[in-house]
Design a protein around this motif. Structure first.
Motif, PDB file in Angstrom:
ATOM      1  N   VAL A 285       0.706  -1.067   0.251  1.00 30.95           N
ATOM      2  CA  VAL A 285      -0.044   0.219   0.324  1.00 30.95           C
ATOM      3  C   VAL A 285       0.987   1.140   0.516  1.00 30.95           C
ATOM      4  CG1 VAL A 285      -0.056   0.576   2.554  1.00 30.95           C
ATOM      5  CG2 VAL A 285      -1.894   1.503   0.540  1.00 30.95           C
ATOM      6  N   THR A 286       0.084   2.226  -0.830  1.00 29.68           N
ATOM      7  CA  THR A 286       1.393   3.339  -1.190  1.00 29.68           C
ATOM      8  C   THR A 286       0.626   4.223  -0.276  1.00 29.68           C
ATOM      9  OG1 THR A 286       0.809   4.355  -2.685  1.00 29.68           O
ATOM     10  CG2 THR A 286       2.883   2.845  -3.220  1.00 29.68           C
ATOM     11  N   VAL A 287       1.503   5.516   0.693  1.00 32.31           N
ATOM     12  CA  VAL A 287       0.251   6.807   1.094  1.00 32.31           C
ATOM     13  C   VAL A 287       1.477   8.252   1.259  1.00 32.31           C
ATOM     14  CG1 VAL A 287       0.610   7.979   3.563  1.00 32.31           C
ATOM     15  CG2 VAL A 287       0.251   5.059   3.229  1.00 32.31           C
ATOM     16  N   ASN A 288       0.395   8.480   0.429  1.00 32.74           N
ATOM     17  CA  ASN A 288       1.395  10.380  -0.058  1.00 32.74           C
ATOM     18  C   ASN A 288       1.279  11.153   1.074  1.00 32.74           C
ATOM     19  OD1 ASN A 288      -1.011   9.498  -3.012  1.00 32.74           O
ATOM     20  ND2 ASN A 288       1.182  10.507  -3.507  1.00 32.74           N
ATOM     21  N   ILE A 289       2.381  11.445   1.136  1.00 35.86           N
ATOM     22  CA  ILE A 289       2.199  12.530   2.552  1.00 35.86           C
ATOM     23  C   ILE A 289       2.864  13.936   1.514  1.00 35.86           C
ATOM     24  CG2 ILE A 289       3.641  13.103   4.473  1.00 35.86           C
ATOM     25  CD1 ILE A 289       4.538   9.732   3.960  1.00 35.86           C
ATOM     26  N   PRO A 290       1.942  15.240   1.520  1.00 41.15           N
ATOM     27  CA  PRO A 290       2.272  16.332   1.437  1.00 41.15           C
ATOM     28  C   PRO A 290       2.852  17.329   2.759  1.00 41.15           C
ATOM     29  CG  PRO A 290      -0.249  15.983   2.753  1.00 41.15           C
ATOM     30  CD  PRO A 290       0.168  14.528   2.709  1.00 41.15           C
ATOM     31  N   SER A 291       4.004  17.681   2.387  1.00 43.57           N
ATOM     32  CA  SER A 291       4.967  18.944   2.695  1.00 43.57           C
ATOM     33  C   SER A 291       5.318  19.344   2.099  1.00 43.57           C
ATOM     34  CB  SER A 291       5.599  17.929   3.391  1.00 43.57           C
ATOM     35  OG  SER A 291       6.897  16.562   2.190  1.00 43.57           O
ATOM     36  N   ASP A 292       6.549  19.802   2.867  1.00 41.83           N
ATOM     37  CA  ASP A 292       7.736  21.443   1.330  1.00 41.83           C
ATOM     38  C   ASP A 292       7.726  20.177   0.180  1.00 41.83           C
ATOM     39  OD1 ASP A 292       7.438  23.118   3.068  1.00 41.83           O
ATOM     40  OD2 ASP A 292       8.798  22.539   4.207  1.00 41.83           O
ATOM     41  N   GLN A 293       7.886  19.320   0.253  1.00 34.67           N
ATOM     42  CA  GLN A 293       8.479  18.479  -0.402  1.00 34.67           C
ATOM     43  C   GLN A 293       7.723  16.664  -0.434  1.00 34.67           C
ATOM     44  OE1 GLN A 293      12.316  16.120  -1.305  1.00 34.67           O
ATOM     45  NE2 GLN A 293      12.302  16.482  -3.633  1.00 34.67           N
ATOM     46  N   SER A 294       6.577  17.008  -1.929  1.00 30.89           N
ATOM     47  CA  SER A 294       5.699  15.761  -1.565  1.00 30.89           C
ATOM     48  C   SER A 294       6.512  14.468  -1.224  1.00 30.89           C
ATOM     49  CB  SER A 294       3.847  15.407  -2.749  1.00 30.89           C
ATOM     50  OG  SER A 294       3.597  14.514  -2.198  1.00 30.89           O
ATOM     51  N   GLN A 295       6.096  13.626  -0.661  1.00 35.35           N
ATOM     52  CA  GLN A 295       6.888  12.319  -0.246  1.00 35.35           C
ATOM     53  C   GLN A 295       5.376  11.453  -0.483  1.00 35.35           C
ATOM     54  OE1 GLN A 295      10.321  12.273   2.435  1.00 35.35           O
ATOM     55  NE2 GLN A 295       9.499  13.765   2.678  1.00 35.35           N
ATOM     56  N   MET A 296       6.515   9.591  -1.461  1.00 40.39           N
ATOM     57  CA  MET A 296       5.218   8.830  -1.138  1.00 40.39           C
ATOM     58  C   MET A 296       6.157   8.023   0.237  1.00 40.39           C
ATOM     59  SD  MET A 296       3.946   5.985  -3.874  1.00 40.39           S
ATOM     60  CE  MET A 296       2.096   7.073  -4.779  1.00 40.39           C
ATOM     61  N   ALA A 297       4.727   6.988   0.693  1.00 40.30           N
ATOM     62  CA  ALA A 297       5.519   6.113   1.451  1.00 40.30           C
ATOM     63  C   ALA A 297       5.334   4.991   1.160  1.00 40.30           C
ATOM     64  CB  ALA A 297       4.977   5.553   3.219  1.00 40.30           C
ATOM     65  N   VAL A 298       5.859   3.780   0.553  1.00 41.06           N
ATOM     66  CA  VAL A 298       5.094   2.240   0.458  1.00 41.06           C
ATOM     67  C   VAL A 298       5.624   1.703   1.543  1.00 41.06           C
ATOM     68  CG1 VAL A 298       6.088   0.412  -1.365  1.00 41.06           C
ATOM     69  CG2 VAL A 298       6.442   2.756  -1.855  1.00 41.06           C
ATOM     70  N   TYR A 299       4.175   0.101   1.993  1.00 41.56           N
ATOM     71  CA  TYR A 299       4.146  -0.386   3.002  1.00 41.56           C
ATOM     72  C   TYR A 299       4.508  -1.740   2.500  1.00 41.56           C
ATOM     73  CZ  TYR A 299       3.254   3.603   6.106  1.00 41.56           C
ATOM     74  OH  TYR A 299       3.478   4.553   7.610  1.00 41.56           O
ATOM     75  N   LEU A 300       4.382  -2.527   3.190  1.00 43.38           N
ATOM     76  CA  LEU A 300       4.666  -4.144   2.619  1.00 43.38           C
ATOM     77  C   LEU A 300       4.189  -5.549   3.717  1.00 43.38           C
ATOM     78  CD1 LEU A 300       5.632  -6.738   0.546  1.00 43.38           C
ATOM     79  CD2 LEU A 300       8.247  -6.418   2.064  1.00 43.38           C
ATOM     80  N   SER A 301       3.693  -6.303   3.198  1.00 42.95           N
ATOM     81  CA  SER A 301       2.835  -7.707   3.852  1.00 42.95           C
ATOM     82  C   SER A 301       3.218  -8.238   3.132  1.00 42.95           C
ATOM     83  CB  SER A 301       1.367  -7.237   4.198  1.00 42.95           C
ATOM     84  OG  SER A 301       0.246  -7.749   5.072  1.00 42.95           O
ATOM     85  N   ASN A 302       3.318  -9.141   4.218  1.00 41.03           N
ATOM     86  CA  ASN A 302       3.550 -10.525   3.752  1.00 41.03           C
ATOM     87  C   ASN A 302       2.569 -11.936   4.414  1.00 41.03           C
ATOM     88  OD1 ASN A 302       7.125  -9.619   3.904  1.00 41.03           O
ATOM     89  ND2 ASN A 302       5.611  -9.843   1.789  1.00 41.03           N
TER      90      ASN A 302
END
Length: 398
Positions: A285-302
Motif C-alpha cells: 500500500v502506498t501513502v501520499n505525504i504532502p509536505s514541503d516536498q511531497s513524498q510517497m511511503a511504501v508499506y509491505l505485508s507478507n
C-alpha cells in the motif's frame, strides 16, 4: 493476475545494470522506519526496443489509434482498454486494437468502470449520471468481449472487483462533500447478475452503519476474499491512518492500527491509496505525504495484510505506482521512474527518454521491464510502451 516473464536478453541487461544499485543482504533486517539519509538509487542506461510478435487476429472490428482513457494488460501481449465510446482489446502489446464494445453501448469514458479477470472474463459497469446515480448497467463477458450479458445493478458510480468468475465486490459512491463520502458495499456470487448490499454508511438510509465512517474521502476497496477487504482514503486530520478492514463480508469495519506512520507524516494529512495484492499473502500500500516536498511511503505485508512494514525509502513526489510481484514495482514521480527488484528495499532511478512530465495519466506494468503509459496533452491521448523498465519508450499510438 499472472505476470509473464520478459525475454532473456532484457533480463540480462537489467541484471547487469542493477550491479550499480544498492544490494540487500541475503537475510536483511526488518525495516520499520525511514533512514535519516536515504540511499540514492542508481541510474540505468536505456536498451533497445525489441520487435513484438504478431499473433492471430481477434474476431472483432479493428480500431485505428483509439484514444485510450484506461488500460489493463495481463501480460506482454494481451490487454484491454476503454475510450470515450468503446471497449477495446489487443493481443500484440498494444500495436493493434479491436472493438469489443457491447452492442448497445454508445458512451463509455469516465462513466464506465471495467474490471478484467483474464483474457476471457471481463466486466463493464456504466452509470448514466444524467438519469440516475442509484443504478447502473453491468455487462459481463466470458468469451473475450465477443458477446456480453447485461444486468442492472442497484448502485451507481461503483468500482467492481472480481476474485474469480463468479464472486466479486462492488463499492458504490453515494455522494461526497465537506470531507465526507457516503458509500455502499455490495457482493455478488453469480458473476454480477444479482448484488446484495452488505453495508452502507449513508445516514439517509435506515440500515446505515458507522463502523466505516462517513467522514473521509474513500480511494477504493480491495478484497482478499469474500470475507476480508479494506477501504482506503484520506481524512482531513493530521497523522490519521485512513485504512479500514472487514472480516465478515463488509457488515462491520475496524480501523487498521498495525501500520505506523513515519515521523514526517504525523503532522500532515496523508492519503492512503488502494492496497495492491500480488499474491494471497503479499501486498503493498502506498501513502501520499504532502509536505514541503511531497513524498510517497511504501508499506509491505507478507501475511495477507495482518501486519505492515514501512519500507526504507520515501519516493519524492511519488504519484502513480504499480506492483507486479512480491519483489517488483514501478513508481513514477513526475519526472523519473523508480524500479525495485527487492520488495522496495532499494530503488533504481530510471530517467525516461521521453519527457512525460505531468502529461502521464496512467501507468501499467506487467513486470519490472515491460509497461505502458497513457499521456494526455491538450486533450490528445497517446500510448507508449517500454521493455527496459522505463528508460526508452516507443509511441504505439502517437
Amino acid at each position: 493476475m499472472t505476470k509473464f516473464r520478459t525475454s532473456l536478453c532484457i533480463g540480462l541487461l537489467l541484471l547487469l545494470s542493477a550491479c550499480n544499485a544498492p544490494v540487500a543482504s541475503a537475510t536483511p533486517a526488518p525495516v520499520v522506519e525511514q533512514p535519516t539519509t536515504p540511499a540514492q538509487p542508481t541510474e540505468i542506461p536505456p536498451t533497445p526496443f525489441p520487435d513484438t510478435p504478431v499473433p492471430a487476429a481477434i474476431n472483432a472490428p479493428l480500431v485505428e489509434a483509439p484514444a485510450l482513457l484506461d488500460i489493463h494488460f495481463l501480460n506482454e501481449l494481451d490487454g484491454w482498454g476503454v475510450t470515450e465510446t468503446q471497449v477495446v482489446r489487443t493481443n500484440d502489446g498494444g500495436i493493434t486494437w479491436y472493438n469489443v464494445t457491447p452492442s448497445d453501448v454508445t458512451s463509455a469514458g469516465y462513466n464506465a468502470h471495467n474490471f478484467v479477470l483474464d483474457n476471457e472474463h471481463a466486466w463493464l459497469q456504466i452509470t448514466d449520471f444524467a438519469t440516475s446515480i442509484e443504478t447502473s448497467a453491468v455487462y459481463r463477458t466470458s468469451d473475450g468481449g465477443l458477446t456480453w450479458v447485461k444486468a442492472t445493478a442497484p448502485f451507481g458510480g461503483g468500482r467492481l472487483t472480481f476474485l474469480d468468475e463468479k464472486n466479486g465486490w462492488a463499492f458504490g459512491d453515494l455522494g461526497a462533500g465537506a470531507g465526507s463520502e457516503a458509500v455502499a458495499v455490495y457482493q455478488t456470487t453469480d458473476a454480477g447478475e444479482t448484488w446484495k448490499q452488505t453495508y452502507t454508511n449513508d445516514p439517509n438510509q435506515p440500515n446505515a452503519g458507522n463502523s466505516l465512517p462517513l467522514g473521509g474521502i474513500k480511494s477504493g476497496l480491495t478484497p482478499l476474499n469474500m470475507q476480508t477487504a479494506w477501504v482506503s482514503g484520506v481524512v482531513y486530520s493530521d497523522g490519521t491512518v485512513y485504512l479500514y478492514r472487514t472480516d465478515d463480508g463488509g457488515a462491520n469495519w475496524s480501523q487498521v492500527t498495525t501500520l505506523a506512520l513515519p515521523d514526517v507524516a504525523k503532522n500532515t494529512q496523508v492519503n492512503f491509496n488502494p492496497i495492491q495484492f500480488v499474491s494471497d499473502k503479499d501486498a503493498f500500500v502506498t501513502v501520499n505525504i504532502p509536505s514541503d516536498q511531497s513524498q510517497m511511503a511504501v508499506y509491505l505485508s507478507n501475511d495477507a495484510g495482518n501486519t505492515w512494514s514501512l519500507t526504507p525509502i520515501l519516493i519524492p513526489n511519488g504519484s502513480s505506482a504499480d506492483f507486479m510481484s512480491a519483489t517488483e514495482a514501478v513508481i513514477y514521480n513526475g519526472a523519473q521512474f523508480y524500479v525495485t527488484h527487492d520488495a522496495a528495499r532499494t530503488w533504481s532511478i530510471i530517467p525516461p527518454d521521453v519527457a512525460f512530465g505531468d502529461t502521464l495519466t496512467l501507468l501499467d506494468f506487467v513486470n519490472a521491464s515491460t509497461g505502458w503509459v497513457i499521456t494526455d496533452s491538450n486533450d490528445h491521448r497517446a500510448l507508449y510502451r517500454t521493455t527496459d523498465g522505463g528508460a526508452t519508450w516507443f509511441a504505439i499510438i502517437p
